[in-house]
Design a protein around this motif. Structure first.
Motif, PDB file in Angstrom:
ATOM      1  N   GLY A 205       6.526  12.866  -2.213  1.00  0.00           N
ATOM      2  CA  GLY A 205       6.146  12.036  -3.346  1.00  0.00           C
ATOM      3  C   GLY A 205       7.240  12.027  -4.398  1.00  0.00           C
ATOM      4  N   LEU A 206       7.282  11.001  -5.227  1.00  0.00           N
ATOM      5  CA  LEU A 206       8.351  10.853  -6.213  1.00  0.00           C
ATOM      6  C   LEU A 206       7.865  11.034  -7.644  1.00  0.00           C
ATOM      7  CD1 LEU A 206      10.286   7.848  -4.598  1.00  0.00           C
ATOM      8  CD2 LEU A 206      10.691  10.304  -4.347  1.00  0.00           C
ATOM      9  N   GLY A 207       6.565  11.221  -7.862  1.00  0.00           N
ATOM     10  CA  GLY A 207       6.040  11.575  -9.174  1.00  0.00           C
ATOM     11  C   GLY A 207       6.272  10.558 -10.266  1.00  0.00           C
ATOM     12  N   GLN A 208       6.186   9.273  -9.964  1.00  0.00           N
ATOM     13  CA  GLN A 208       6.441   8.222 -10.948  1.00  0.00           C
ATOM     14  C   GLN A 208       5.133   7.632 -11.464  1.00  0.00           C
ATOM     15  OE1 GLN A 208       9.678   7.596 -11.905  1.00  0.00           O
ATOM     16  NE2 GLN A 208      10.143   9.321 -10.545  1.00  0.00           N
ATOM     17  N   ASP A 209       5.216   6.925 -12.608  1.00  0.00           N
ATOM     18  CA  ASP A 209       4.023   6.294 -13.173  1.00  0.00           C
ATOM     19  C   ASP A 209       3.876   4.870 -12.629  1.00  0.00           C
ATOM     20  OD1 ASP A 209       5.919   4.773 -14.517  1.00  0.00           O
ATOM     21  OD2 ASP A 209       5.620   5.772 -16.439  1.00  0.00           O
ATOM     22  N   LEU A 210       2.763   4.219 -13.010  1.00  0.00           N
ATOM     23  CA  LEU A 210       2.449   2.901 -12.453  1.00  0.00           C
ATOM     24  C   LEU A 210       3.446   1.846 -12.906  1.00  0.00           C
ATOM     25  CD1 LEU A 210       0.408   1.449 -10.649  1.00  0.00           C
ATOM     26  CD2 LEU A 210      -0.920   0.910 -12.692  1.00  0.00           C
ATOM     27  N   LEU A 211       3.978   1.968 -14.111  1.00  0.00           N
ATOM     28  CA  LEU A 211       4.968   0.996 -14.579  1.00  0.00           C
ATOM     29  C   LEU A 211       6.216   1.039 -13.703  1.00  0.00           C
ATOM     30  CD1 LEU A 211       5.870  -1.123 -16.599  1.00  0.00           C
ATOM     31  CD2 LEU A 211       6.650   0.717 -18.115  1.00  0.00           C
ATOM     32  N   THR A 212       6.638   2.237 -13.326  1.00  0.00           N
ATOM     33  CA  THR A 212       7.792   2.360 -12.426  1.00  0.00           C
ATOM     34  C   THR A 212       7.487   1.724 -11.076  1.00  0.00           C
ATOM     35  OG1 THR A 212       8.435   4.427 -13.502  1.00  0.00           O
ATOM     36  CG2 THR A 212       9.389   3.983 -11.337  1.00  0.00           C
TER      37      THR A 212
ATOM     38  N   HIS B 259      -6.862  19.385  -3.093  1.00  0.00           N
ATOM     39  CA  HIS B 259      -7.153  17.962  -2.894  1.00  0.00           C
ATOM     40  C   HIS B 259      -6.480  17.484  -1.610  1.00  0.00           C
ATOM     41  CE1 HIS B 259      -8.860  17.535  -6.924  1.00  0.00           C
ATOM     42  NE2 HIS B 259      -7.837  18.250  -7.376  1.00  0.00           N
ATOM     43  N   ALA B 260      -7.164  16.603  -0.883  1.00  0.00           N
ATOM     44  CA  ALA B 260      -6.596  16.010   0.331  1.00  0.00           C
ATOM     45  C   ALA B 260      -5.750  14.798  -0.053  1.00  0.00           C
ATOM     46  CB  ALA B 260      -7.708  15.604   1.294  1.00  0.00           C
ATOM     47  N   LEU B 261      -4.475  14.867   0.268  1.00  0.00           N
ATOM     48  CA  LEU B 261      -3.561  13.761  -0.020  1.00  0.00           C
ATOM     49  C   LEU B 261      -2.988  13.231   1.299  1.00  0.00           C
ATOM     50  CD1 LEU B 261      -1.516  15.147  -3.067  1.00  0.00           C
ATOM     51  CD2 LEU B 261      -3.499  13.629  -3.102  1.00  0.00           C
ATOM     52  N   PRO B 262      -2.666  11.925   1.355  1.00  0.00           N
ATOM     53  CA  PRO B 262      -2.047  11.388   2.576  1.00  0.00           C
ATOM     54  C   PRO B 262      -0.764  12.135   2.917  1.00  0.00           C
ATOM     55  CG  PRO B 262      -2.722   9.612   1.104  1.00  0.00           C
ATOM     56  CD  PRO B 262      -2.876  10.882   0.327  1.00  0.00           C
ATOM     57  N   SER B 263      -0.592  12.444   4.176  1.00  0.00           N
ATOM     58  CA  SER B 263       0.614  13.156   4.603  1.00  0.00           C
ATOM     59  C   SER B 263       1.784  12.197   4.764  1.00  0.00           C
ATOM     60  CB  SER B 263       0.349  13.871   5.925  1.00  0.00           C
ATOM     61  OG  SER B 263       0.153  12.921   6.965  1.00  0.00           O
ATOM     62  N   GLU B 264       2.981  12.770   4.851  1.00  0.00           N
ATOM     63  CA  GLU B 264       4.176  11.946   5.071  1.00  0.00           C
ATOM     64  C   GLU B 264       4.082  11.213   6.398  1.00  0.00           C
ATOM     65  OE1 GLU B 264       9.061  12.395   4.979  1.00  0.00           O
ATOM     66  OE2 GLU B 264       7.777  14.173   5.081  1.00  0.00           O
ATOM     67  N   ASP B 265       3.563  11.897   7.421  1.00  0.00           N
ATOM     68  CA  ASP B 265       3.424  11.265   8.730  1.00  0.00           C
ATOM     69  C   ASP B 265       2.461  10.081   8.689  1.00  0.00           C
ATOM     70  OD1 ASP B 265       5.211  12.963   9.925  1.00  0.00           O
ATOM     71  OD2 ASP B 265       3.688  14.354  10.675  1.00  0.00           O
ATOM     72  N   SER B 266       1.420  10.140   7.833  1.00  0.00           N
ATOM     73  CA  SER B 266       0.476   9.024   7.753  1.00  0.00           C
ATOM     74  C   SER B 266       1.170   7.769   7.241  1.00  0.00           C
ATOM     75  CB  SER B 266      -0.698   9.392   6.848  1.00  0.00           C
ATOM     76  OG  SER B 266      -0.330   9.449   5.482  1.00  0.00           O
TER      77      SER B 266
ATOM     78  N   LEU C 100       0.821  -1.207   0.000  1.00  0.00           N
ATOM     79  CA  LEU C 100       0.000   0.000   0.000  1.00  0.00           C
ATOM     80  C   LEU C 100       0.856   1.259   0.000  1.00  0.00           C
ATOM     81  CD1 LEU C 100      -2.987   1.027   0.300  1.00  0.00           C
ATOM     82  CD2 LEU C 100      -2.520   1.173   2.744  1.00  0.00           C
ATOM     83  N   ILE C 101       1.952   1.245   0.756  1.00  0.00           N
ATOM     84  CA  ILE C 101       2.763   2.447   0.930  1.00  0.00           C
ATOM     85  C   ILE C 101       3.570   2.780  -0.318  1.00  0.00           C
ATOM     86  CG2 ILE C 101       4.738   3.401   2.176  1.00  0.00           C
ATOM     87  CD1 ILE C 101       3.791   1.818   4.608  1.00  0.00           C
ATOM     88  N   VAL C 102       4.320   1.796  -0.816  1.00  0.00           N
ATOM     89  CA  VAL C 102       5.257   2.064  -1.914  1.00  0.00           C
ATOM     90  C   VAL C 102       4.565   2.649  -3.147  1.00  0.00           C
ATOM     91  CG1 VAL C 102       6.839   0.977  -3.551  1.00  0.00           C
ATOM     92  CG2 VAL C 102       6.997   0.440  -1.121  1.00  0.00           C
ATOM     93  N   PRO C 103       3.465   2.070  -3.639  1.00  0.00           N
ATOM     94  CA  PRO C 103       2.838   2.658  -4.829  1.00  0.00           C
ATOM     95  C   PRO C 103       2.406   4.109  -4.619  1.00  0.00           C
ATOM     96  CG  PRO C 103       2.020   0.439  -4.476  1.00  0.00           C
ATOM     97  CD  PRO C 103       2.802   0.808  -3.266  1.00  0.00           C
ATOM     98  N   GLN C 104       1.876   4.441  -3.439  1.00  0.00           N
ATOM     99  CA  GLN C 104       1.395   5.797  -3.226  1.00  0.00           C
ATOM    100  C   GLN C 104       2.536   6.798  -3.131  1.00  0.00           C
ATOM    101  OE1 GLN C 104      -2.088   6.686  -0.980  1.00  0.00           O
ATOM    102  NE2 GLN C 104      -2.421   4.553  -0.417  1.00  0.00           N
ATOM    103  N   ILE C 105       3.589   6.457  -2.410  1.00  0.00           N
ATOM    104  CA  ILE C 105       4.734   7.371  -2.313  1.00  0.00           C
ATOM    105  C   ILE C 105       5.341   7.603  -3.690  1.00  0.00           C
ATOM    106  CG2 ILE C 105       7.078   7.640  -1.405  1.00  0.00           C
ATOM    107  CD1 ILE C 105       6.197   6.185   1.095  1.00  0.00           C
ATOM    108  N   LEU C 106       5.458   6.553  -4.475  1.00  0.00           N
ATOM    109  CA  LEU C 106       6.050   6.689  -5.807  1.00  0.00           C
ATOM    110  C   LEU C 106       5.194   7.556  -6.727  1.00  0.00           C
ATOM    111  CD1 LEU C 106       7.321   3.054  -6.398  1.00  0.00           C
ATOM    112  CD2 LEU C 106       8.743   5.104  -6.361  1.00  0.00           C
ATOM    113  N   GLN C 107       3.876   7.485  -6.588  1.00  0.00           N
ATOM    114  CA  GLN C 107       3.010   8.179  -7.541  1.00  0.00           C
ATOM    115  C   GLN C 107       2.578   9.577  -7.091  1.00  0.00           C
ATOM    116  OE1 GLN C 107       0.130   5.393  -9.813  1.00  0.00           O
ATOM    117  NE2 GLN C 107       0.470   4.356  -7.851  1.00  0.00           N
ATOM    118  N   LEU C 108       2.722   9.916  -5.812  1.00  0.00           N
ATOM    119  CA  LEU C 108       2.344  11.255  -5.369  1.00  0.00           C
ATOM    120  C   LEU C 108       3.242  12.311  -6.018  1.00  0.00           C
ATOM    121  CD1 LEU C 108       1.634  10.733  -1.563  1.00  0.00           C
ATOM    122  CD2 LEU C 108      -0.014  11.388  -3.333  1.00  0.00           C
ATOM    123  N   PRO C 109       2.709  13.499  -6.270  1.00  0.00           N
ATOM    124  CA  PRO C 109       3.507  14.551  -6.931  1.00  0.00           C
ATOM    125  C   PRO C 109       4.751  14.917  -6.131  1.00  0.00           C
ATOM    126  CG  PRO C 109       1.170  15.139  -6.884  1.00  0.00           C
ATOM    127  CD  PRO C 109       1.325  13.929  -6.008  1.00  0.00           C
TER     128      PRO C 109
END
Length: 493
Positions: free
Chosen positions: A308-315, A438-445, A293-302
């Motif tokens: 966030g790392l701003g990556q696409d789903l393939l990455t 938009h409400a996005l998950p925080s780093e602390d979450s 759950l964590i890795v995909p969201q951190i990678l895809q957040l702006p």
């Protein structure tokens, strides 16, 4: 059941089955089934548009699979013990293939959900495969082979995402399910031609009332868990589902204790080695979902969020893919430690590795390589733990109950993951930042979820410490006399 002997199920009745081929075919079947968990992920956000339906309705494409898998796993295991593990394995793979084809042919919501439900009914493949290995493999091959079969759940889930993302980005979405149709058919033919049926069966009557009770309780529990965030955790519907689940399970347990041939032998389940292995499996299921759950969201957040790392789903898929390989390579090492020192120690090592991975993730989450490293460390822990759990179960149950016991452990892992999904969803929804309205998950979450994942792994290690000290649990305890006593004479597929 008839007592007339039938020829063995493998293609060459005059030659014994090839252990290497059995392991390869069963592990392949396990990976194919576990691919179903991640196959639909790349297209979930697009399903409302693709199927011309509301997002709340298309979510059932995931929920239906979850519910079907939970119900099918213990029932398939019990039916395998009674009527033939290979027979139920073939049935499960047939349902997978038919369900995949149904989704591939669909352009609307109803056939999509029906197909996904059929795919979920194939979830018993891994515990059935473990049981076939116990019946057919020589003792010196059993540990490494069952470790690989159990780890196929993690291998398929990790490898499935990059493959599914690539297909979804470059082809029509139906190609995802035509691919799974072909893989399911290939696994079905391979099992049909290369895997023998075991003589070891319990016979007797199927516990229909017990199966309906367990199915009803699981549906109420998992529906409440999976839909609590959407319907409201304090809503009357969700509270009613939780209450119904408790009532059904209590009544089901009383009936199972009074049934001569229960779906789940609760007395066997209460043995310390089985009980604590199952509780550890539940905690592991909770812990292992967090990384997915964590890795995909951190990678895809702006990137503008600052974390966030701003990556696409393939990455995302490529970052998680090495985890599947690590799981595969860790499984044989898990077996060697279990054979030398017992699966209890192996399970504790796996839990400690997973906990260390989450602890490291609290400090390393700002670069792609950080997440690759963390997911690989946690993958190593998965390989150790998933290799040890079936050996602990098989070391404490009669050979005639192997499939049902492994299926129940697999079910508890799935329930743990479902609970983790709900708990993490609440945390990520409550601890947010405002980003462009938009409400996005925080780093602390994310850090809170990581800490909970670490804590769950440590709980699994604590539970494993209560397991009996039994080095002989690293190998199948079924003596020839026990096998003979539990086999129905002349029964082969």
């Amino acid at each position: 059941m008839p007592d007339t002997p039938a020829p063995p199920a493998n293609t060459s009745a005059s030659s014994p089955p090839n252990p290497n081929m059995i392991v390869a075919v069963l592990a392949f079947a396990g990976i194919v089934v576990s691919l179903m968990q991640t196959l639909v992920i790349p297209i979930v956000p697009e399903l409302p548009r693709l199927l011309n339906a509301q997002a709340s309705d298309t979510a059932w494409a995931v929920t239906a699979t979850l519910l079907a898998a939970a119900v099918a796993t213990p029932i398939a295991g019990r039916l395998g013990d009674m009527y033939g593990k290979r027979r139920m394995l073939l049935t499960s793979l047939a349902l997978l293939t038919i369900g995949s084809a149904a989704v591939a042919l669909s352009d609307s919501l109803t056939p999509m959900i029906v197909g996904r439900l059929l795919q979920g009914l194939s979830a018993g493949v891994i515990p059935l495969g473990l049981s076939i290995m116990r019946d057919e493999l020589p003792e010196d091959r059993l540990g490494a082979s069952t470790a690989l079969m159990s780890a196929s759940l993690g291998i398929g889930a990790a490898l499935g995402l990059p493959i599914a993302a690539f297909v979804a980005d470059n082809f029509d979405w139906h190609a995802l399910f035509w691919s799974s149709t072909a893989l399911g058919a290939l696994a079905l033919v391979a099992v049909l031609t290369l895997v023998p049926e075991s003589r070891v069966r319990t016979g007797g009557r199927f516990d229909l009332v017990g199966s309906l009770g367990l199915a009803g309780g699981l549906v109420c529990l998992l529906l409440a868990i999976s839909k609590g965030g959407d319907w409201g955790w304090h809503s009357g519907t969700i509270l009613g589902l939780f209450g119904a689940a408790v009532a059904i399970f209590l009544l089901w347990g009383l009936l199972e204790l009074r049934t001569a041939q229960p779906l789940v032998d609760l007395r066997t389940t209460a043995r310390p080695q089985v009980l604590f292995a199952n509780l550890a499996g539940l905690a592991f299921g909770f812990s292992l979902f967090a990384i997915q759950l964590i890795v995909p969201q951190i990678l895809q957040l702006p990137e503008q969020t600052g974390y966030g790392l701003g990556q696409d789903l393939l990455t995302v898929g490529l970052v998680l893919a090495p985890q599947g390989l690590i799981v595969m390579f860790a499984a044989p090492l898990s077996s060697k430690i279990s054979q030398a020192r017992g699966p209890k120690l192996t399970l504790m090592i796996g839990a400690l590795i997973v906990a260390a991975g989450y602890a490291l993730n609290l400090f390393l989450m700002s670069e792609i390589w950080h997440l690759v490293l963390v997911s690989c460390i946690i993958g190593a822990g998965i390989g150790f733990a998933y290799g040890a759990l079936p050996m602990l179960i098989m070391g404490a149950v009669p050979v005639s109950e192997t499939a049902a016991a492994n299926a129940f452990n697999t079910l508890l892992r799935s329930i743990g993951s479902s609970i983790a999904s709900a708990a993490s969803g609440v945390i990520l929804a409550q601890m947010t930042i405002d980003f462009a309205g938009h409400a996005l998950p925080s780093e602390d979450s994310f850090k809170v979820v990581m800490a909970i994942g670490c804590g769950a792994a440590l709980v699994a290690m604590l539970l494993a410490s209560f397991l009996p000290r039994r080095r002989d649990a690293a190998a199948s305890p079924a003596a020839p006399s026990e096998t003979a006593a539990t086999a129905t004479p002349g029964q082969k597929a």
